[in-house]
Structure formats: structure tokens, C-alpha cells
Design a protein around this motif. Structure first.
Motif, PDB file in Angstrom:
ATOM      1  N   PHE A  47      48.770  60.274  48.138  1.00 20.05           N
ATOM      2  CA  PHE A  47      49.907  59.541  47.602  1.00 20.05           C
ATOM      3  C   PHE A  47      49.614  59.194  46.141  1.00 20.05           C
ATOM      4  N   TYR A  48      50.644  59.222  45.280  1.00 16.78           N
ATOM      5  CA  TYR A  48      50.474  58.986  43.853  1.00 16.78           C
ATOM      6  C   TYR A  48      51.363  57.840  43.371  1.00 16.78           C
ATOM      7  N   GLN A  49      50.792  57.023  42.504  1.00 18.51           N
ATOM      8  CA  GLN A  49      51.580  56.041  41.762  1.00 18.51           C
ATOM      9  C   GLN A  49      52.017  56.739  40.484  1.00 18.51           C
ATOM     10  N   ILE A  50      53.300  56.683  40.170  1.00 14.11           N
ATOM     11  CA  ILE A  50      53.825  57.332  38.973  1.00 14.11           C
ATOM     12  C   ILE A  50      54.037  56.276  37.897  1.00 14.11           C
ATOM     13  N   LYS A  51      53.465  56.517  36.707  1.00 15.03           N
ATOM     14  CA  LYS A  51      53.630  55.618  35.556  1.00 15.03           C
ATOM     15  C   LYS A  51      54.292  56.404  34.442  1.00 15.03           C
ATOM     16  N   VAL A  52      55.425  55.898  33.968  1.00 18.20           N
ATOM     17  CA  VAL A  52      56.139  56.530  32.860  1.00 18.20           C
ATOM     18  C   VAL A  52      55.791  55.766  31.592  1.00 18.20           C
ATOM     19  N   LEU A  53      55.295  56.488  30.587  1.00 15.57           N
ATOM     20  CA  LEU A  53      54.844  55.905  29.339  1.00 15.57           C
ATOM     21  C   LEU A  53      55.762  56.329  28.199  1.00 15.57           C
ATOM     22  N   PRO A  54      55.628  55.696  27.039  1.00 21.54           N
ATOM     23  CA  PRO A  54      56.430  56.130  25.884  1.00 21.54           C
ATOM     24  C   PRO A  54      56.165  57.598  25.532  1.00 21.54           C
ATOM     25  N   ASN A  55      57.066  58.162  24.761  1.00 23.55           N
ATOM     26  CA  ASN A  55      56.966  59.546  24.292  1.00 23.55           C
ATOM     27  C   ASN A  55      56.939  60.554  25.434  1.00 23.55           C
ATOM     28  N   ASP A  56      57.650  60.231  26.511  1.00 24.60           N
ATOM     29  CA  ASP A  56      57.818  61.134  27.656  1.00 24.60           C
ATOM     30  C   ASP A  56      56.509  61.544  28.328  1.00 24.60           C
ATOM     31  N   ILE A  57      55.529  60.684  28.300  1.00 23.39           N
ATOM     32  CA  ILE A  57      54.278  60.944  29.009  1.00 23.39           C
ATOM     33  C   ILE A  57      54.399  60.335  30.399  1.00 23.39           C
ATOM     34  N   VAL A  58      54.101  61.121  31.414  1.00 25.81           N
ATOM     35  CA  VAL A  58      54.173  60.670  32.801  1.00 25.81           C
ATOM     36  C   VAL A  58      52.804  60.871  33.437  1.00 25.81           C
ATOM     37  N   LEU A  59      52.291  59.801  34.057  1.00 21.54           N
ATOM     38  CA  LEU A  59      51.002  59.847  34.733  1.00 21.54           C
ATOM     39  C   LEU A  59      51.203  59.781  36.237  1.00 21.54           C
ATOM     40  N   PHE A  60      50.327  60.461  36.964  1.00 22.82           N
ATOM     41  CA  PHE A  60      50.289  60.415  38.420  1.00 22.82           C
ATOM     42  C   PHE A  60      48.886  59.948  38.787  1.00 22.82           C
ATOM     43  N   LEU A  61      48.794  58.728  39.320  1.00 24.61           N
ATOM     44  CA  LEU A  61      47.511  58.118  39.657  1.00 24.61           C
ATOM     45  C   LEU A  61      47.321  58.218  41.167  1.00 24.61           C
ATOM     46  N   GLY A  62      46.327  58.995  41.590  1.00 31.51           N
ATOM     47  CA  GLY A  62      46.111  59.252  43.005  1.00 31.51           C
ATOM     48  C   GLY A  62      45.312  58.181  43.700  1.00 31.51           C
ATOM     49  N   GLU A  63      45.488  58.099  45.006  1.00 32.37           N
ATOM     50  CA  GLU A  63      44.778  57.106  45.821  1.00 32.37           C
ATOM     51  C   GLU A  63      43.265  57.274  45.750  1.00 32.37           C
ATOM     52  N   ASP A  64      42.792  58.500  45.583  1.00 32.68           N
ATOM     53  CA  ASP A  64      41.350  58.735  45.517  1.00 32.68           C
ATOM     54  C   ASP A  64      40.816  58.622  44.086  1.00 32.68           C
ATOM     55  N   GLY A  65      41.666  58.189  43.153  1.00 32.96           N
ATOM     56  CA  GLY A  65      41.235  58.030  41.778  1.00 32.96           C
ATOM     57  C   GLY A  65      41.443  59.255  40.914  1.00 32.96           C
ATOM     58  N   SER A  66      42.339  60.136  41.326  1.00 31.87           N
ATOM     59  CA  SER A  66      42.633  61.290  40.481  1.00 31.87           C
ATOM     60  C   SER A  66      43.638  60.891  39.401  1.00 31.87           C
ATOM     61  N   LEU A  67      43.616  61.611  38.288  1.00 35.35           N
ATOM     62  CA  LEU A  67      44.537  61.369  37.177  1.00 35.35           C
ATOM     63  C   LEU A  67      45.166  62.689  36.767  1.00 35.35           C
ATOM     64  N   ILE A  68      46.485  62.753  36.909  1.00 36.85           N
ATOM     65  CA  ILE A  68      47.264  63.924  36.521  1.00 36.85           C
ATOM     66  C   ILE A  68      48.306  63.439  35.528  1.00 36.85           C
ATOM     67  N   ALA A  69      48.567  64.244  34.492  1.00 41.71           N
ATOM     68  CA  ALA A  69      49.591  63.910  33.497  1.00 41.71           C
ATOM     69  C   ALA A  69      50.499  65.116  33.314  1.00 41.71           C
ATOM     70  N   ASN A  70      51.667  64.886  32.748  1.00 45.33           N
ATOM     71  CA  ASN A  70      52.587  65.983  32.495  1.00 45.33           C
ATOM     72  C   ASN A  70      52.262  66.699  31.183  1.00 45.33           C
ATOM     73  N   ARG A  71      51.073  66.507  30.675  1.00 45.00           N
ATOM     74  CA  ARG A  71      50.601  67.189  29.472  1.00 45.00           C
ATOM     75  C   ARG A  71      49.410  68.076  29.841  1.00 45.00           C
ATOM     76  N   PHE A  72      49.369  69.235  29.253  1.00 46.26           N
ATOM     77  CA  PHE A  72      48.299  70.186  29.518  1.00 46.26           C
ATOM     78  C   PHE A  72      46.951  69.589  29.157  1.00 46.26           C
ATOM     79  N   PRO A  73      45.935  69.745  29.961  1.00 45.33           N
ATOM     80  CA  PRO A  73      45.729  70.631  31.107  1.00 45.33           C
ATOM     81  C   PRO A  73      46.111  70.031  32.461  1.00 45.33           C
ATOM     82  N   TYR A  74      46.935  69.013  32.477  1.00 44.42           N
ATOM     83  CA  TYR A  74      47.519  68.356  33.642  1.00 44.42           C
ATOM     84  C   TYR A  74      46.529  67.499  34.429  1.00 44.42           C
ATOM     85  N   GLN A  75      45.480  68.101  35.010  1.00 44.72           N
ATOM     86  CA  GLN A  75      44.527  67.297  35.784  1.00 44.72           C
ATOM     87  C   GLN A  75      43.372  66.887  34.885  1.00 44.72           C
ATOM     88  N   PHE A  76      43.213  65.554  34.709  1.00 45.99           N
ATOM     89  CA  PHE A  76      42.172  65.028  33.845  1.00 45.99           C
ATOM     90  C   PHE A  76      40.987  64.480  34.628  1.00 45.99           C
TER      91      PHE A  76
END
Length: 193
Positions: A47-76
């Protein structure tokens, strides 16, 4: 699979890996992502918490501590994320785990004409000697990072010639939180005993 709220809109990651924005009545407003192949590679665990930031940046914060963003390379980060703090002035994201602090710079880097692939944003770790980092804040317009590691408060000076400088400021009460207010420059905490 996930959701978040921003500016009276709900952002939803559905089971088919589609990301959709809904209005305040719960009606579909716009499909933001609809690539099931990439979606399954990115969002296949939890399950992911979605955070919308300025300048159209969207983060997906996973329950296990994963970080995905809508900017390349996506998975950080695949796991271990403890928290994030965004700097809207410089499009930077402060990222921390229990042991480390890093900064993702979302400002588009100039493309190297000698390379066929864009480098994309990166997550360099600027401090890796933590024991239990639980909170971090941008301070002094992003030139420093204030963070709490167990019951100790540190100030990390970034803008140096070479390695960042680390200063221990004080001890605070065990298992308590701190709060830093950037506009006033004040730090709120409970004193250690």
C-alpha cells in the motif's frame, strides 16, 4: 493500492496500477497514469501513501519504506524510508532512513550530448552515521539540515567546500518529537533529563 489528498482532490492508485485524480465528490477528474506494465514493476508490493508536491512532483511512499516518484528513474529507495521533507524553492527532497540522510534534486539536469540516456534525478547520501534518525527539517533556506537521531539534535551544514559539517546542538527528552518553524527560525522540543 494507495491514496493521498491534495488541494481538495484525491489521488488514487488502483488495483490495475492506474493513478487517477478524483474531485471532492469522488468523481473521476483525470487519469494521471495508465501503463499496466510499468505500474506492475513499480507498485507490485504494498500500500502507498501518495504525496502531491509543487511543480507536479508526485511521491508514492510505501509501507515497507520504498520511495517512488513520477520523475525518472522513478524508484529511489526499495525499503527503509523513515521520512521526507520537500524544499519547494529548489525542488529538492530531503530523504532519511534510520541511518542515513540524502537529498534528491528534481531540477532537470542538462543532458550530456555524449550519452544516449538521461541521467535523471539521483539520491546521494550526505550523512550515513545515524543510529535512529526519526525527524529532519530544511533550515536556513535549505543550506542546512536539522535532524533528531535518538534523543540528540544535530545541524548538518551542506554548503561547504567538501564534506558537509555536522554540529551536535543538544539532547532532548527520550522518545519525544521536535518541531522546527522555518519562518521564525525557532526549534520546539522537550528538554532531556
Amino acid at each position: 493500492r494507495g491514496f493521498g489528498v491534495h488541494d481538495r482532490k484525491m489521488y488514487v492508485l488502483k488495483n490495475n496500477f492506474m493513478v487517477e485524480r478524483l474531485n471532492s465528490k469522488g468523481e473521476s477528474e483525470k487519469i494521471l497514469f495508465n501503463d499496466p506494465v510499468l505500474g506492475q514493476k513499480l507498485f507490485n508490493k504494498e500500500f502507498y501513501q501518495i504525496k502531491v508536491l509543487p511543480n507536479d512532483i508526485v511521491l508514492f511512499l510505501g509501507e515497507d519504506g520504498s520511495l517512488i516518484a513520477n520523475r525518472f528513474p522513478y524508484q529511489f529507495l526499495e525499503e527503509g524510508l523513515t521520512g521526507v521533507e520537500f524544499d519547494p524553492h529548489l525542488d529538492r527532497l530531503l530523504v532519511w532512513t534510520k541511518e542515513a540522510i540524502g537529498v534528491v534534486n528534481f531540477v532537470k539536469q542538462r543532458v550530456d550530448p555524449n550519452q544516449i540516456f538521461d541521467a535523471g534525478a539521483q539520491l546521494p547520501w550526505i550523512y550515513q552515521k545515524g543510529q535512529k534518525i526519526e525527524q529532519a527539517f530544511w533550515v536556513f533556506n535549505g543550506s542546512h539540515i536539522l535532524f533528531r537521531d535518538k534523543n540528540k539534535i544535530y545541524l548538518l551544514e551542506l554548503e561547504t567546500y567538501g564534506k558537509p559539517h555536522l554540529y551536535k546542538l543538544m539532547d532532548v527528552k527520550d522518545k519525544s518529537s521536535i518541531y522546527y518553524h522555518e519562518d521564525s527560525g525557532q526549534l520546539y522540543y522537550l528538554e532531556g533529563t
